[in-house]
Motif scaffolding. Structure first.
Motif, PDB file in Angstrom:
ATOM      1  N   LYS A 179       0.845  -1.212   0.000  1.00 19.59           N
ATOM      2  CA  LYS A 179       0.000   0.000   0.000  1.00 19.59           C
ATOM      3  C   LYS A 179       0.878   1.259   0.000  1.00 19.59           C
ATOM      4  O   LYS A 179       0.591   2.226  -0.699  1.00 19.59           O
ATOM      5  N   ALA A 180       1.932   1.230   0.780  1.00 19.51           N
ATOM      6  CA  ALA A 180       2.841   2.390   0.822  1.00 19.51           C
ATOM      7  C   ALA A 180       3.565   2.546  -0.515  1.00 19.51           C
ATOM      8  O   ALA A 180       3.751   3.670  -1.004  1.00 19.51           O
ATOM      9  N   PHE A 181       3.945   1.429  -1.104  1.00 16.79           N
ATOM     10  CA  PHE A 181       4.605   1.478  -2.413  1.00 16.79           C
ATOM     11  C   PHE A 181       3.650   2.069  -3.458  1.00 16.79           C
ATOM     12  O   PHE A 181       4.000   2.999  -4.204  1.00 16.79           O
ATOM     13  N   ALA A 182       2.423   1.562  -3.476  1.00 17.58           N
ATOM     14  CA  ALA A 182       1.436   2.060  -4.451  1.00 17.58           C
ATOM     15  C   ALA A 182       1.153   3.545  -4.235  1.00 17.58           C
ATOM     16  O   ALA A 182       1.075   4.323  -5.193  1.00 17.58           O
ATOM     17  N   GLU A 183       1.043   3.945  -2.968  1.00 22.01           N
ATOM     18  CA  GLU A 183       0.784   5.364  -2.669  1.00 22.01           C
ATOM     19  C   GLU A 183       1.956   6.239  -3.160  1.00 22.01           C
ATOM     20  O   GLU A 183       1.748   7.328  -3.706  1.00 22.01           O
ATOM     21  N   THR A 184       3.170   5.756  -2.980  1.00 21.00           N
ATOM     22  CA  THR A 184       4.347   6.504  -3.449  1.00 21.00           C
ATOM     23  C   THR A 184       4.287   6.688  -4.963  1.00 21.00           C
ATOM     24  O   THR A 184       4.483   7.801  -5.476  1.00 21.00           O
ATOM     25  N   ILE A 185       4.001   5.608  -5.669  1.00 20.10           N
ATOM     26  CA  ILE A 185       3.929   5.684  -7.142  1.00 20.10           C
ATOM     27  C   ILE A 185       2.816   6.643  -7.554  1.00 20.10           C
ATOM     28  O   ILE A 185       3.001   7.494  -8.435  1.00 20.10           O
ATOM     29  N   ASN A 186       1.652   6.541  -6.895  1.00 20.44           N
ATOM     30  CA  ASN A 186       0.530   7.420  -7.253  1.00 20.44           C
ATOM     31  C   ASN A 186       0.872   8.886  -7.009  1.00 20.44           C
ATOM     32  O   ASN A 186       0.503   9.754  -7.808  1.00 20.44           O
ATOM     33  N   GLN A 187       1.590   9.159  -5.928  1.00 19.13           N
ATOM     34  CA  GLN A 187       1.968  10.552  -5.656  1.00 19.13           C
ATOM     35  C   GLN A 187       2.964  11.071  -6.689  1.00 19.13           C
ATOM     36  O   GLN A 187       2.904  12.225  -7.109  1.00 19.13           O
TER      37      GLN A 187
END
Ligand SMILES: O=P(O)(O)OC[C@H]1O[C@H](OP(=O)(O)OP(=O)(O)O)[C@H](O)[C@@H]1O
Ligand SMILES: Nc1ncnc2[nH]cnc12
Length: 175
Positions: free
Chosen positions: A31-39
């Motif tokens: 989830k943190a990885f996906a959030e980083t990519i989305n940001q």
């Protein structure tokens, strides 16, 4: 979600006096990885992007996912003697040593707008070398995006002073 909570800090690695900001604890949480990519993707929307370039090796982790989502070509800026065809090459200084990065001469076309992505900016030596490679290739740096900015090492501010667009997701002290 506060992405900063997922970065592990390790004192005196790889040398005494360096406070190492470890991304492995962020990317092992999906989830943190996906959030980083989305940001990063969200920040990239402000800029014209023909191609995405990233710096070996931690930069590849973030940039290839962004490249996939933006449907843009991905260019590898690699450490010395890793690329098999003809290269442009730039030597530079790191927070803990010296290095050389290279790009294939046929990776970037004249006037390509290239977004440079890396996991972290410290002194900015690596980022400036990456910009030189893009510019030697005939491209323009549309912006830099870093997941982590070690703000007291001034790399991000120095790039901005030189006229580059710079975006950071998280600010940490480097010491
Ligand atoms: O702003 P600077 O002082 O130049 O430092 C930042 C660079 O250092 C780290 O890479 P490193 O060379 O440790 O390689 P790695 O990604 O292969 O671990 C980091 O991923 C950046 O590329
Ligand atoms: N303090 C630091 N932590 C993690 N990666 C780095 N690259 C350069 N400086 C660093």
């Amino acid at each position: 979600m506060n992405l900063k909570d997922y970065i592990r800090s390790i004192p005196n690695y790889p040398k005494k006096g360096i406070l190492f900001r470890d991304i492995t604890t962020l990317i092992k949480d999906e989830k943190a990885f996906a959030e980083t990519i989305n940001q990063i993707v969200k920040k990239s929307k402000k800029f014209k992007v023909d191609k995405i370039a990233a710096i070996e090796s931690r930069g590849f982790v973030f940039a290839s996912a962004v490249s996939y989502l933006l449907k843009k070509p991905f260019i590898m800026l690699r450490k010395k003697n890793k690329l098999p065809a003809e290269t442009f090459s730039v030597d530079f200084e790191l927070e803990y040593g010296t290095a050389t990065i290279e790009v294939h001469k046929d990776s970037i076309e004249q006037n390509d707008s290239v977004l440079i992505i890396d996991d972290l900016i410290a002194t900015g030596g690596t980022a400036e070398a990456a910009a030189k490679l893009v510019e030697m290739s005939g491209g323009n740096v549309s912006a830099f995006i870093f997941a982590i900015n070690l703000f007291d090492l001034n790399g991000s501010d120095n790039l901005a002073k030189k006229g580059y667009h710079v975006e950071n997701l998280m600010d940490f002290p480097g010491h």
